[in-house]
Design a protein around this motif. Structure first.
Motif, PDB file in Angstrom:
ATOM      1  N   ALA A  25     -17.875  46.889  50.554  1.00 57.20           N
ATOM      2  CA  ALA A  25     -16.967  46.467  49.783  1.00 57.20           C
ATOM      3  C   ALA A  25     -16.926  45.600  49.074  1.00 57.20           C
ATOM      4  O   ALA A  25     -15.672  45.185  48.597  1.00 57.20           O
ATOM      5  CB  ALA A  25     -16.144  46.160  51.520  1.00 57.20           C
ATOM      6  N   ARG A  26     -17.713  44.840  48.992  1.00 53.85           N
ATOM      7  CA  ARG A  26     -18.530  43.691  48.263  1.00 53.85           C
ATOM      8  C   ARG A  26     -18.412  44.085  46.793  1.00 53.85           C
ATOM      9  O   ARG A  26     -17.787  44.265  45.710  1.00 53.85           O
ATOM     10  CB  ARG A  26     -19.721  42.649  48.344  1.00 53.85           C
ATOM     11  N   TRP A  67     -14.780  47.430  45.325  1.00 56.65           N
ATOM     12  CA  TRP A  67     -13.428  47.492  45.821  1.00 56.65           C
ATOM     13  C   TRP A  67     -12.723  47.437  45.651  1.00 56.65           C
ATOM     14  O   TRP A  67     -11.491  48.291  45.631  1.00 56.65           O
ATOM     15  CB  TRP A  67     -13.329  45.288  45.915  1.00 56.65           C
ATOM     16  N   PHE A 108     -12.422  51.351  46.754  1.00 57.90           N
ATOM     17  CA  PHE A 108     -11.707  51.357  48.375  1.00 57.90           C
ATOM     18  C   PHE A 108     -10.580  51.075  48.329  1.00 57.90           C
ATOM     19  O   PHE A 108      -9.686  51.223  48.954  1.00 57.90           O
ATOM     20  CB  PHE A 108     -12.537  49.813  49.318  1.00 57.90           C
ATOM     21  N   GLN A 109      -9.600  49.610  47.196  1.00 58.77           N
ATOM     22  CA  GLN A 109      -8.279  49.826  46.921  1.00 58.77           C
ATOM     23  C   GLN A 109      -7.514  50.969  47.284  1.00 58.77           C
ATOM     24  O   GLN A 109      -6.649  51.720  47.351  1.00 58.77           O
ATOM     25  CB  GLN A 109      -8.200  49.032  46.118  1.00 58.77           C
TER      26      GLN A 109
END
Length: 147
Positions: free
Chosen positions: A37-38, A41, A44-45
């Motif tokens: 997630a880091r 990101w 992921f968005q």
């Protein structure tokens, strides 16, 4: 060969170790997710937005196209049935024949005697101009008596 006997203490240890392994696996998955997630990101968005648009498209499509195709109820061509003089019971027998059932099976399903089924089948052959079950089924489908 000697068999090991299981004891309650052995089961407690096995359950404890299994629980610890499951917790450790979950923790590793969670940490991997946090790293992902880091570092990813933006992707992921983008995936979240794509999933939202997919859900919206399915919802809107279902609403728009829900009323377009309503299957019409099959009436069995009552005009052809009346003109050939096929009774309701004979039509039931014809449907069972088309389903591939034997005379005994048809008799059991319709709660009639096998000799009655034979009589209905012979009558159907005469009315449909058929010599065998496949001919009767084909002819009934051509006339719209069967779906």
């Amino acid at each position: 060969m000697r068999r090991l006997r299981s004891s309650p203490a052995m089961w407690k240890h096995a359950v404890l170790y299994g629980t610890l392994l499951a917790a450790a696996a979950w923790l590793l998955q969670w940490l991997d997710y946090q790293r992902l997630a880091r570092t990813q990101w933006a992707e992921f968005q983008l995936a979240l937005v794509a999933a939202a648009f997919l859900a919206l498209g399915v919802f809107v499509g279902a609403r728009l196209f829900a009323g377009l195709r309503r299957p019409q109820a099959f009436d069995g061509n009552p005009q052809a049935q009346a003109s050939l003089g096929i009774s309701e019971r004979e039509l039931e027998v014809l449907k069972e024949i088309a389903a591939g059932h034997s005379n005994k099976e048809i008799a059991a399903r319709l709660h009639i005697a096998p000799s009655t089924v034979k009589t209905h089948v012979a009558s159907l052959y005469a009315k449909l101009g058929a010599r065998r079950r496949t001919d009767a089924t084909r002819r009934a489908r051509e006339l719209g008596l069967l779906a």
